[in-house]
Design a protein around this motif. Structure first.
Motif, PDB file in Angstrom:
ATOM      1  N   GLU A  83       0.861  -1.223   0.005  1.00  0.00           N
ATOM      2  CA  GLU A  83       0.045   0.018   0.001  1.00  0.00           C
ATOM      3  C   GLU A  83       0.851   1.246  -0.037  1.00  0.00           C
ATOM      4  O   GLU A  83       1.955   1.388   0.482  1.00  0.00           O
ATOM      5  CB  GLU A  83      -0.889  -0.014   1.253  1.00  0.00           C
ATOM      6  CG  GLU A  83      -1.847  -1.095   0.984  1.00  0.00           C
ATOM      7  CD  GLU A  83      -2.892  -1.166   2.365  1.00  0.00           C
ATOM      8  OE1 GLU A  83      -2.605  -0.515   3.390  1.00  0.00           O
ATOM      9  OE2 GLU A  83      -3.795  -1.915   2.377  1.00  0.00           O
ATOM     10  N   VAL A  84       0.234   2.194  -0.464  1.00  0.00           N
ATOM     11  CA  VAL A  84       1.077   3.629  -0.756  1.00  0.00           C
ATOM     12  C   VAL A  84       0.035   4.694  -0.464  1.00  0.00           C
ATOM     13  O   VAL A  84      -1.258   4.445  -0.813  1.00  0.00           O
ATOM     14  CB  VAL A  84       1.998   3.918  -2.075  1.00  0.00           C
ATOM     15  CG1 VAL A  84       3.210   3.012  -2.128  1.00  0.00           C
ATOM     16  CG2 VAL A  84       1.019   3.816  -3.415  1.00  0.00           C
ATOM     17  N   ASP A  85       0.396   5.811   0.092  1.00  0.00           N
ATOM     18  CA  ASP A  85      -0.724   6.797   0.304  1.00  0.00           C
ATOM     19  C   ASP A  85      -1.054   7.626  -1.273  1.00  0.00           C
ATOM     20  O   ASP A  85      -1.997   8.251  -1.390  1.00  0.00           O
ATOM     21  CB  ASP A  85      -0.159   7.751   1.158  1.00  0.00           C
ATOM     22  CG  ASP A  85      -0.215   7.242   2.723  1.00  0.00           C
ATOM     23  OD1 ASP A  85      -0.885   6.408   3.038  1.00  0.00           O
ATOM     24  OD2 ASP A  85       0.729   7.607   3.381  1.00  0.00           O
ATOM     25  N   ASP A  86       0.182   7.685  -2.084  1.00  0.00           N
ATOM     26  CA  ASP A  86       0.221   8.422  -3.149  1.00  0.00           C
ATOM     27  C   ASP A  86       0.962   7.881  -4.288  1.00  0.00           C
ATOM     28  O   ASP A  86       1.943   7.925  -4.212  1.00  0.00           O
ATOM     29  CB  ASP A  86       0.806   9.654  -2.848  1.00  0.00           C
ATOM     30  CG  ASP A  86       0.500  10.971  -4.079  1.00  0.00           C
ATOM     31  OD1 ASP A  86       0.274  10.314  -5.135  1.00  0.00           O
ATOM     32  OD2 ASP A  86       0.698  12.241  -3.751  1.00  0.00           O
ATOM     33  N   ILE A  87      -0.024   7.176  -5.069  1.00  0.00           N
ATOM     34  CA  ILE A  87       0.341   6.236  -6.016  1.00  0.00           C
ATOM     35  C   ILE A  87       1.409   7.379  -7.071  1.00  0.00           C
ATOM     36  O   ILE A  87       2.431   6.600  -7.568  1.00  0.00           O
ATOM     37  CB  ILE A  87      -0.390   5.593  -6.866  1.00  0.00           C
ATOM     38  CG1 ILE A  87       0.064   4.272  -7.259  1.00  0.00           C
ATOM     39  CG2 ILE A  87      -1.158   6.294  -7.742  1.00  0.00           C
ATOM     40  CD1 ILE A  87      -0.617   3.064  -7.618  1.00  0.00           C
ATOM     41  N   LEU A  88       0.989   8.458  -7.312  1.00  0.00           N
ATOM     42  CA  LEU A  88       1.666   9.142  -8.359  1.00  0.00           C
ATOM     43  C   LEU A  88       3.057   9.368  -7.843  1.00  0.00           C
ATOM     44  O   LEU A  88       4.168   9.702  -8.498  1.00  0.00           O
ATOM     45  CB  LEU A  88       0.933  10.391  -9.007  1.00  0.00           C
ATOM     46  CG  LEU A  88      -0.302  10.095  -9.832  1.00  0.00           C
ATOM     47  CD1 LEU A  88      -1.235  11.243 -10.269  1.00  0.00           C
ATOM     48  CD2 LEU A  88       0.056   8.980 -10.886  1.00  0.00           C
ATOM     49  N   ALA A  89       2.860  10.018  -6.533  1.00  0.00           N
ATOM     50  CA  ALA A  89       4.348  10.339  -6.060  1.00  0.00           C
ATOM     51  C   ALA A  89       5.134   9.257  -5.882  1.00  0.00           C
ATOM     52  O   ALA A  89       6.476   9.267  -6.127  1.00  0.00           O
ATOM     53  CB  ALA A  89       3.902  11.058  -4.368  1.00  0.00           C
ATOM     54  N   ALA A  90       4.907   7.897  -5.457  1.00  0.00           N
ATOM     55  CA  ALA A  90       5.405   6.824  -5.388  1.00  0.00           C
ATOM     56  C   ALA A  90       6.115   6.494  -6.736  1.00  0.00           C
ATOM     57  O   ALA A  90       7.432   6.066  -6.995  1.00  0.00           O
ATOM     58  CB  ALA A  90       4.707   5.649  -4.818  1.00  0.00           C
ATOM     59  N   ARG A  91       5.305   6.506  -7.723  1.00  0.00           N
ATOM     60  CA  ARG A  91       5.686   6.177  -9.112  1.00  0.00           C
ATOM     61  C   ARG A  91       7.009   7.280  -9.677  1.00  0.00           C
ATOM     62  O   ARG A  91       7.907   6.695 -10.034  1.00  0.00           O
ATOM     63  CB  ARG A  91       4.576   6.240 -10.146  1.00  0.00           C
ATOM     64  CG  ARG A  91       4.949   6.125 -11.820  1.00  0.00           C
ATOM     65  CD  ARG A  91       4.040   6.772 -12.499  1.00  0.00           C
ATOM     66  NE  ARG A  91       3.879   8.230 -12.522  1.00  0.00           N
ATOM     67  CZ  ARG A  91       3.124   8.926 -12.983  1.00  0.00           C
ATOM     68  NH1 ARG A  91       1.952   8.470 -13.988  1.00  0.00           N
ATOM     69  NH2 ARG A  91       2.916  10.183 -13.037  1.00  0.00           N
ATOM     70  N   ASP A  92       6.601   8.610  -9.346  1.00  0.00           N
ATOM     71  CA  ASP A  92       7.742   9.565  -9.764  1.00  0.00           C
ATOM     72  C   ASP A  92       9.137   9.123  -8.841  1.00  0.00           C
ATOM     73  O   ASP A  92       9.999   9.282  -9.481  1.00  0.00           O
ATOM     74  CB  ASP A  92       7.319  10.940  -9.562  1.00  0.00           C
ATOM     75  CG  ASP A  92       6.248  11.006 -10.523  1.00  0.00           C
ATOM     76  OD1 ASP A  92       5.780  10.514 -11.510  1.00  0.00           O
ATOM     77  OD2 ASP A  92       5.582  12.055 -10.131  1.00  0.00           O
ATOM     78  N   LYS A  93       9.107   8.845  -7.771  1.00  0.00           N
ATOM     79  CA  LYS A  93      10.337   8.388  -6.754  1.00  0.00           C
ATOM     80  C   LYS A  93      10.861   7.409  -7.330  1.00  0.00           C
ATOM     81  O   LYS A  93      12.109   7.457  -7.615  1.00  0.00           O
ATOM     82  CB  LYS A  93       9.627   8.453  -5.584  1.00  0.00           C
ATOM     83  CG  LYS A  93      10.910   8.140  -4.575  1.00  0.00           C
ATOM     84  CD  LYS A  93      10.521   8.400  -2.864  1.00  0.00           C
ATOM     85  CE  LYS A  93      11.794   8.264  -2.116  1.00  0.00           C
ATOM     86  NZ  LYS A  93      11.590   7.519  -0.846  1.00  0.00           N
ATOM     87  N   LEU A  94       9.809   6.338  -7.747  1.00  0.00           N
ATOM     88  CA  LEU A  94      10.703   5.125  -8.497  1.00  0.00           C
ATOM     89  C   LEU A  94      11.230   5.281  -9.697  1.00  0.00           C
ATOM     90  O   LEU A  94      12.354   4.803 -10.001  1.00  0.00           O
ATOM     91  CB  LEU A  94       9.545   4.049  -8.392  1.00  0.00           C
ATOM     92  CG  LEU A  94       9.221   3.452  -7.151  1.00  0.00           C
ATOM     93  CD1 LEU A  94       7.930   2.903  -7.010  1.00  0.00           C
ATOM     94  CD2 LEU A  94      10.158   2.415  -6.554  1.00  0.00           C
TER      95      LEU A  94
END
Ligand code: CO
Length: 134
Positions: A83-94
């Motif tokens: 689970e992540v709180d913010d999928i777009l932020a997680a994607r960009d970080k990855l």
């Protein structure tokens, strides 16, 4: 960044047998099968106190599970979902760290009605990783 383990997905060659095993042998609460045409799978949710197991069975000719079951005839762990709180932020970080996001990189609505993304297994120790925004 990642939170709870949302589910572990297991591809099964025989859905009825998988359901019977989790329900009758392991004594778990098992949902009715649910078709997910957008993802090419039929899914059954096994509810455990701390997480879920999803049994995946191919749906349609282009199912992504089909090739997996050809290579793993008795079934196997297909992916893990964090689970992540913010999928777009997680994607960009990855992406910035060099990880590869599968598909067009845009979140799709997953089996729980929430946005999901998949990360390339070669970037995560041979494990297909799903991220779900909760
Ligand atoms: Co999943």
């Amino acid at each position: 960044m990642i939170g709870r383990l949302n589910h572990v997905a297991i591809a099964v060659p025989d859905l009825e047998a998988g359901i019977a095993q989790y329900r009758d042998v392991l004594g778990a609460k098992v949902s009715e099968p649910q078709d997910e045409p957008d993802h090419g799978v039929t899914v059954v949710f096994v509810e455990l106190p701390n997480t879920k197991i999803e049994l995946l069975y191919p749906l349609g000719e282009n199912s992504p599970i089909k090739g997996f079951l050809e290579k793993n005839a008795s079934g196997g762990i297909h992916h893990v979902c964090y689970e992540v709180d913010d999928i777009l932020a997680a994607r960009d970080k990855l992406l910035a760290s060099g990880a590869r996001v599968l598909g067009d990189g845009e979140p799709k609505i997953g089996a729980h009605g929430k946005p999901v993304l998949f990360l390339h297994p070669k970037d995560f120790n041979g494990t297909l990783v799903e991220l779900e925004q909760v």
